[in-house]
Design a protein around this motif. Sequence first.
Motif, PDB file in Angstrom:
ATOM      1  N   ALA A 249       0.824  -1.208   0.000  1.00 14.96           N
ATOM      2  CA  ALA A 249       0.000   0.000   0.000  1.00 14.96           C
ATOM      3  C   ALA A 249       0.856   1.256   0.000  1.00 14.96           C
ATOM      4  O   ALA A 249       0.584   2.227  -0.736  1.00 14.96           O
TER       5      ALA A 249
ATOM      6  N   VAL B 165       2.757   1.569  -3.526  1.00 13.57           N
ATOM      7  CA  VAL B 165       1.897   1.988  -4.634  1.00 13.57           C
ATOM      8  C   VAL B 165       1.468   3.447  -4.496  1.00 13.57           C
ATOM      9  O   VAL B 165       1.451   4.205  -5.478  1.00 13.57           O
ATOM     10  N   ASN B 166       1.117   3.878  -3.281  1.00 19.20           N
ATOM     11  CA  ASN B 166       0.545   5.217  -3.090  1.00 19.20           C
ATOM     12  C   ASN B 166       1.564   6.297  -2.751  1.00 19.20           C
ATOM     13  O   ASN B 166       1.356   7.471  -3.069  1.00 19.20           O
ATOM     14  N   PHE B 167       2.669   5.923  -2.100  1.00 18.48           N
ATOM     15  CA  PHE B 167       3.628   6.935  -1.667  1.00 18.48           C
ATOM     16  C   PHE B 167       5.044   6.686  -2.164  1.00 18.48           C
ATOM     17  O   PHE B 167       5.947   7.481  -1.891  1.00 18.48           O
TER      18      PHE B 167
ATOM     19  N   ALA C 113      -7.543  -2.087  -4.105  1.00 15.22           N
ATOM     20  CA  ALA C 113      -7.639  -1.157  -5.236  1.00 15.22           C
ATOM     21  C   ALA C 113      -9.087  -0.745  -5.486  1.00 15.22           C
ATOM     22  O   ALA C 113      -9.372   0.411  -5.834  1.00 15.22           O
TER      23      ALA C 113
ATOM     24  N   SER D  84     -10.097   1.672  -2.714  1.00 15.44           N
ATOM     25  CA  SER D  84      -9.427   2.946  -2.988  1.00 15.44           C
ATOM     26  C   SER D  84     -10.157   3.731  -4.076  1.00 15.44           C
ATOM     27  O   SER D  84     -10.355   4.950  -3.948  1.00 15.44           O
TER      28      SER D  84
ATOM     29  N   ALA E 112     -11.849   7.353  -3.661  1.00 10.06           N
ATOM     30  CA  ALA E 112     -11.316   8.407  -4.535  1.00 10.06           C
ATOM     31  C   ALA E 112     -12.404   9.006  -5.424  1.00 10.06           C
ATOM     32  O   ALA E 112     -12.264  10.141  -5.889  1.00 10.06           O
TER      33      ALA E 112
ATOM     34  N   TYR F 148      -7.852  12.530  -3.118  1.00 10.46           N
ATOM     35  CA  TYR F 148      -6.827  11.710  -2.466  1.00 10.46           C
ATOM     36  C   TYR F 148      -7.441  10.625  -1.572  1.00 10.46           C
ATOM     37  O   TYR F 148      -6.848  10.205  -0.573  1.00 10.46           O
TER      38      TYR F 148
ATOM     39  N   ASN G 269      -7.693   7.603  -2.196  1.00 10.58           N
ATOM     40  CA  ASN G 269      -6.846   6.407  -2.215  1.00 10.58           C
ATOM     41  C   ASN G 269      -5.766   6.479  -1.126  1.00 10.58           C
ATOM     42  O   ASN G 269      -5.371   5.466  -0.553  1.00 10.58           O
ATOM     43  N   PHE G 270      -5.312   7.692  -0.805  1.00 10.84           N
ATOM     44  CA  PHE G 270      -4.321   7.846   0.262  1.00 10.84           C
ATOM     45  C   PHE G 270      -4.947   7.541   1.624  1.00 10.84           C
ATOM     46  O   PHE G 270      -4.295   6.970   2.499  1.00 10.84           O
TER      47      PHE G 270
ATOM     48  N   ALA H 285      -5.087   3.870   1.930  1.00 11.25           N
ATOM     49  CA  ALA H 285      -3.738   3.329   2.125  1.00 11.25           C
ATOM     50  C   ALA H 285      -3.276   3.521   3.568  1.00 11.25           C
ATOM     51  O   ALA H 285      -2.698   2.609   4.184  1.00 11.25           O
TER      52      ALA H 285
ATOM     53  N   SER I  14      -2.766   0.536   6.318  1.00 11.32           N
ATOM     54  CA  SER I  14      -1.455   0.390   6.963  1.00 11.32           C
ATOM     55  C   SER I  14      -1.582   0.327   8.481  1.00 11.32           C
ATOM     56  O   SER I  14      -0.971  -0.533   9.131  1.00 11.32           O
TER      57      SER I  14
END
Length: 462
Positions: A179, A182-184, A340, A343, A347, A352, A354-355, A358, A362
């Motif tokens: 996660a 892919v996102n950060f 996904a 997310s 989104a 953002y 999806n962030f 994520a 986490s």
Amino acid sequence: MESITSALSYINGIVWGIPMLAVILGVGLFLTVGLKMMPILKLGSGFKLLWSGRIPNKDKQIKGEITPFNALMTSLSATIGTGNIAGVATAIFLGGPGALFWMWCTALVGMATKFAEAVLAVKYREVDENGNMSGGPMYYIKNGLSSKWAWLGTAFALFGSIAGFGIGNTVQANSVANALDVNFGIDPWITGLVMMVLVGLVLMGGIRRIADVAGKLVPLMATFYIAAGVVVLAIHAAEIPAALTLIFTSAFTGTAAEGGFAGAAVWAAIRFGVARGVFSNEAGLGSAPIAHAAAKTNDPVAQGLVAMLGTFIDTLIVCTITGLAIVVSGEWTSGQTGAALTSAAFASAIPYGNFIVAIALSVFAFTTILGWSVYSEKCVQYLFGPKAVTPFRVLWIIVVPIGAVGSLEFIWLLADTLNAMMAIPNLIALVLLSPVVFKLSKEYFQAKNRIDEDDNSAKEPG
């Protein structure tokens, strides 16, 4: 290795198959009926006990190590995880929107299962040589059933000690690493090493420190995720009635192919809804009562009322937020799956989004590593004694970065299989010990009613 994987896949298909899921639901329904729907009717009582259980009780006559509130948070730290974000999305991808309805059904009967597990965990727990509380299915099998059933407790502990390294450690670390990558754009090795340090700092403090961290982190992150989900639902408010209609109708009629969604029959909605529901809230698997056994309480039923909230919060609140967001956004027809898909749903309404998913994934996965460390540690302690605890913790910490960067197909398959096999000894014990649960519950509420009647009499004039 191919032969082993093939054999393991076959076993996995059985232990997570329809017969096994039917047994889990059946035991939950049996307990719900035996308790006369009490877990559902007394939901408010559970929340009152949870609220009052936040404050540590200084009474030395009350046994236990952590507050009832932190016991639930430790349990939720293990259950609220990838299943609530990726698992719900996978269920809808494979079974259609109707899978969410069957997840709800699983939760409603699962509340009785979780209640019974916690009642027995507190009733039959032990104090080890270091003065710490130990309990769970292995202990209520050992202390509640005759010696001829002792092997079942050993089997549960064996499955739990091994499964935890997969389902509760490496798989979670891998989800976090993926996660964040892919996102950060954070390298999985960095994620793995940072998580190893954080897990180590918490884990070496034992269940008290784990419970303290869970008691703060889980409510904060769950509130953050639920709030974000509510925003998504508010923006798509006009689609909610149609989404609910779709969920209920497709639960019984199946879902036609649409967009990137391949279509799903009713049996798929049932199978994947129930399977992901059980995977998410773990009712019947026997993991949660290990945490509840450490609660500072002398009343098994009171802790059972708190414990059953775990299933309610996990599935009927968090999973519902995820599932509804996916359906109302229309992303369920996009052909995406897993995290996904969730997310994409967030989104669609929140910049953002999806962030947000994520970050939530986490934190949830990190707390799952902490919660499952308690479960596996107690299983290892049951098998090898208290001296095995420190080596176990060291190994648990070392495995975290390996999971973050490794290829886990086989580990996932093994852990998922053993995770389901934990349910077999536990479900047998729940049925055999159900008269104890029914008796304790009846006595608790009779005593409570007498107290309430006395209080009312004292308030009457004259």
